[in-house]
Design a protein around this motif. Structure first.
Motif, PDB file in Angstrom:
ATOM      1  N   ASN A 116      -1.974  -2.314   5.874  1.00 19.39           N
ATOM      2  CA  ASN A 116      -1.289  -3.558   4.133  1.00 19.39           C
ATOM      3  C   ASN A 116      -1.459  -2.104   3.370  1.00 19.39           C
ATOM      4  O   ASN A 116      -2.251  -1.503   2.243  1.00 19.39           O
ATOM      5  N   GLU A 150       0.343  -1.354   0.505  1.00 22.41           N
ATOM      6  CA  GLU A 150      -0.196  -1.474  -0.669  1.00 22.41           C
ATOM      7  C   GLU A 150      -1.642  -2.534  -1.617  1.00 22.41           C
ATOM      8  O   GLU A 150      -1.837  -1.530  -2.069  1.00 22.41           O
ATOM      9  N   THR A 151      -2.297  -2.666  -0.742  1.00 23.11           N
ATOM     10  CA  THR A 151      -3.573  -2.940  -0.794  1.00 23.11           C
ATOM     11  C   THR A 151      -4.497  -2.143  -0.671  1.00 23.11           C
ATOM     12  O   THR A 151      -5.492  -1.589  -1.172  1.00 23.11           O
ATOM     13  N   VAL A 152      -4.498  -0.884   0.710  1.00 25.79           N
ATOM     14  CA  VAL A 152      -5.261   0.086   0.880  1.00 25.79           C
ATOM     15  C   VAL A 152      -4.942   1.169   0.190  1.00 25.79           C
ATOM     16  O   VAL A 152      -6.048   1.543  -0.482  1.00 25.79           O
ATOM     17  N   GLY A 191      -3.967   0.241  -2.988  1.00 26.62           N
ATOM     18  CA  GLY A 191      -4.318   0.121  -4.715  1.00 26.62           C
ATOM     19  C   GLY A 191      -6.195   0.610  -4.336  1.00 26.62           C
ATOM     20  O   GLY A 191      -6.618   0.811  -5.516  1.00 26.62           O
ATOM     21  N   ILE A 192      -7.162  -0.229  -3.534  1.00 24.71           N
ATOM     22  CA  ILE A 192      -8.330   0.247  -3.456  1.00 24.71           C
ATOM     23  C   ILE A 192      -8.441   1.754  -3.487  1.00 24.71           C
ATOM     24  O   ILE A 192      -9.473   2.068  -4.046  1.00 24.71           O
ATOM     25  N   ILE A 193      -8.167   2.696  -2.884  1.00 29.97           N
ATOM     26  CA  ILE A 193      -8.257   3.485  -2.366  1.00 29.97           C
ATOM     27  C   ILE A 193      -8.717   4.198  -4.152  1.00 29.97           C
ATOM     28  O   ILE A 193      -9.141   5.545  -4.351  1.00 29.97           O
ATOM     29  N   ILE A 196      -8.740   2.603  -6.727  1.00 27.21           N
ATOM     30  CA  ILE A 196      -9.294   2.261  -7.830  1.00 27.21           C
ATOM     31  C   ILE A 196     -11.217   3.191  -6.744  1.00 27.21           C
ATOM     32  O   ILE A 196     -11.447   3.475  -8.187  1.00 27.21           O
ATOM     33  N   ALA A 197     -11.523   3.045  -5.919  1.00 26.03           N
ATOM     34  CA  ALA A 197     -12.514   3.857  -5.443  1.00 26.03           C
ATOM     35  C   ALA A 197     -11.910   5.563  -6.240  1.00 26.03           C
ATOM     36  O   ALA A 197     -13.547   5.865  -6.792  1.00 26.03           O
TER      37      ALA A 197
END
Length: 211
Positions: free
Chosen positions: A175, A177-179, A181-183, A185-186
């Motif tokens: 996924n 888009e999800t990954v 976004g997480i990256i 933010i991190a």
């Protein structure tokens, strides 16, 4: 504060011209080879280096001795360098994105998630790079910190060269888009923590420094 930053941008006038020539040369070499990620990373790192150039100029001109006679605090002097670092890094990112779009347009393909991730990772490296070097220069001075600067610049450059040479692919993403976004933010959190920690360290060093 604005005056301090404006002074640095004026001093960087010649550096901007030199970097512009270098970027054109690198673009001519690497875009036809399909290495937009490499050249994009180099752009961000080159702009990150410029904050170090301004500190060398300040040291040569004994600027800090003069600046502290004006109605500004030591915190403001330090803060201006960190704001300059962010401005230069973001400028590098904008140019890197523009180059990536040009490269993808010339190839007839859209800009990839991998390219965007690469630029964001390099941005994080650039922020960490600058945040690590600024307190070192305040502590040891530009001359004594020269070797540290060379090593810090050589390591990420070598990594970029190896990655570009081996054409290492990014891991498969399910996924995206999800990954992604997480990256994002991190990376933002990591960069912010290191950035602010470095700022407070630099303030402490600069407050105790005698000119």
């Amino acid at each position: 504060m604005k005056g301090l930053i404006l002074k640095d941008f004026i001093n960087l006038g010649r550096s901007f011209k030199s970097v512009g020539v270098a970027l054109v040369a690198l673009a001519i070499i690497f875009i036809p080879m399909g290495n937009e990620s490499f050249i994009s990373g180099m752009i961000v790192l080159m702009f990150a280096m410029m904050v170090i150039t301004t500190m060398s100029y300040d040291d040569t001109a004994k600027w800090d001795t003069y600046a502290l006679t004006m109605p500004i605090t030591r915190k403001e002097v330090v803060r201006s360098k960190y704001l300059l670092l962010l401005m230069l890094d973001l400028t590098g990112v904008v140019l890197a994105l523009a180059l990536a779009f040009v490269g993808s347009f010339l190839k007839g393909t859209g800009i990839t998630v991998e390219t965007l991730l690469g630029i964001l990772i390099i941005l994080m490296i650039a922020v960490i790079f600058g945040s690590a070097l600024i307190p070192l220069i305040y502590k040891f001075g530009p001359e004594k910190a020269r070797l540290m600067i060379v090593l810090c610049a050589a390591i990420p450059t070598a990594v970029l060269l190896i990655v570009a040479k081996l054409n290492v692919p990014f891991p498969a993403i399910g996924n995206e888009e999800t990954v992604f976004g997480i990256i994002m933010i991190a990376m933002a959190l990591i960069s912010l923590v290191i950035f602010f920690a470095s700022y407070f360290i630099s303030v402490k060093i600069y407050q105790k420094k005698e000119f």
